[in-house]
Design an enzyme around this catalytic site. Structure first.
Site, PDB file in Angstrom:
ATOM      1  N   CYS A  32       0.785  -1.224  -0.017  1.00 16.52           N
ATOM      2  CA  CYS A  32      -0.183  -0.080   0.142  1.00 16.52           C
ATOM      3  C   CYS A  32       1.154   1.423   0.109  1.00 16.52           C
ATOM      4  CB  CYS A  32      -1.012   0.101   1.080  1.00 16.52           C
ATOM      5  SG  CYS A  32      -1.896  -1.374   1.328  1.00 16.52           S
ATOM      6  N   HIS A  71      -3.326   7.085   3.429  1.00 12.13           N
ATOM      7  CA  HIS A  71      -3.674   5.708   2.617  1.00 12.13           C
ATOM      8  C   HIS A  71      -4.835   5.421   3.011  1.00 12.13           C
ATOM      9  CE1 HIS A  71      -4.093   1.582   1.156  1.00 12.13           C
ATOM     10  NE2 HIS A  71      -3.745   1.193   2.604  1.00 12.13           N
ATOM     11  N   ASN A 120     -10.144  -0.202  -0.116  1.00 13.45           N
ATOM     12  CA  ASN A 120      -8.949  -0.124   0.039  1.00 13.45           C
ATOM     13  C   ASN A 120      -8.027  -0.611  -1.432  1.00 13.45           C
ATOM     14  OD1 ASN A 120      -6.048  -0.687   0.728  1.00 13.45           O
ATOM     15  ND2 ASN A 120      -6.428  -1.473   2.562  1.00 13.45           N
TER      16      ASN A 120
END
Ligand code: UT7
Length: 321
Positions: free
Chosen positions: A112, A248, A278
């Site tokens: 990520c 994020h 996500n």
């Protein structure tokens, strides 16, 4: 001299999966997903769409908005943990699609944090004079490594891509960037099977993401807080000097906890979880593009980007748009 983001583009697949659809597949509820994660729906790539297909559409959008011709691009870096194939890397596939055939093109695997890692590297290429125009992409098809029977993970992950064009500039652009990692956390978020140590063909269905959600949550909050504080300190700034925080997009409760610890009002935090889920390395450029497109972020704003992901890896980029 700075490197400066001159344009941003993104792409989300058309195939939208709502929480209600997931309720029909696993033992979950729209209420649980919304309240525990902030996610309402997510985009999932069609079976014939690979990561590079999403990346190319995001790159095309960024190139179109930039005013450059694609031939000016002399560097391509892609953050992804879901490459089309083990090799060649996604950067090369984008390069071929753009009809460029002599610039460096590579991918960075930092989960990520992949986009923040890629941006950090591209910044160094620009500052060293080695690149005059870089394409930096975060792109993922996490749906391919998600177990759609596991409610702990399938409600979270999604697909998408975001891209930026970076050029040298005398006006302020990227002010500061740092990346880091700590491999002692590797077993909290990982894919057991893959390419080398445990090739996929040795064990079917064990190439799905495994996550210890509670532990990841706790470390994420601490790291995202500490890297933001460190970035502000190193630049003699306070949260009041930041117009927008783009963390994020993993979980609304992580984002709220970090904002609270920093004393950053949620009005200054870009949250796109509800419709993006996500998307790992794609989450920050997707959120940046959305906030520019809907008019919240404009030229001259000072923005703090924050990545955190498997590894663990993490990083920040402080910039003026
Ligand atoms: O992007 C990289 C980094 N990733 C992250 O940052 C993710 C970090 N972790 C998280 O976002 C959260 O930990 C989760 C969203 C994964 C889980 O939320 P949580 O509040 O930590 O829930 P939990 O794991 O403590 O589970 C609470 C309960 C459990 O049931 P019991 O044991 O209390 O009966 C779970 O089995 O919720 C249950 N549960 C679910 N229930 C309905 C777990 N997933 C679901 C679900 N629907 N999808």
């Amino acid at each position: 001299m700075y490197s400066r983001i001159i344009s941003v583009g993104s792409y989300q697949p058309d195939n939208i999966v709502t929480n209600e659809e997931l309720e029909r597949k696993v033992d979950t509820s729209d209420e649980w997903i919304r309240s525990r994660t902030g996610i309402e729906s997510r985009a999932i790539a069609k079976p014939d769409q690979a990561t590079s297909d999403l990346a190319i559409l995001a790159a095309d959008a960024a190139i179109k908005k930039s005013g450059i011709t694609k031939d000016e691009i002399d560097l391509i870096i892609v953050g992804t943990c879901t490459p089309d194939v083990a090799t060649p890397n996604v950067g090369v596939i984008i390069q071929e699609s753009l009809g460029l055939n002599s610039c460096p093109a590579f991918s960075v695997e930092a989960a990520c944090s992949g986009f923040i890692y890629a941006l950090n590297i591209a910044n160094k290429f620009i500052l060293s004079g080695e690149s005059k125009c870089a394409l930096v992409v975060g792109a993922e098809t996490l749906s391919r490594i998600t177990d759609w029977n596991d409610r702990n993970t399938c409600v979270l992950f999604a697909d998408g891509a975001g891209a930026v064009i970076l050029k040298p500039s005398e006006d302020t652009g990227i002010i500061y960037s740092e990346i880091s990692a700590d491999g002692t956390y590797a077993d909290l978020l990982y894919v057991p099977y893959g390419t080398s140590r445990k090739p996929i063909h040795e064990k079917e269905n064990d190439y799905f993401l495994q996550m210890n959600g509670n532990e990841v949550f706790k470390v994420a909050v601490k790291k995202l807080e500490s890297i933001a504080i460190n970035t502000l300190k190193k630049n003699n700034l306070t949260v009041d000097d930041i117009d927008w925080l783009i963390p994020h997009q993993a979980n609304i409760r992580i984002i709220q906890a970090v904002a609270k610890r920093l004393g950053m009002p949620m009005e200054k935090v870009i949250v796109t979880l509800a419709e993006h889920g996500n998307t790992s390395a794609a989450s920050i450029p997707l959120a940046l593009d959305k906030a520019i497109t809907d008019g919240r972020i404009s030229k001259g704003d000072r923005i703090l980007l924050q990545g955190f992901g498997a590894g663990f890896t993490w990083g920040t980029t402080l910039l003026t748009l």
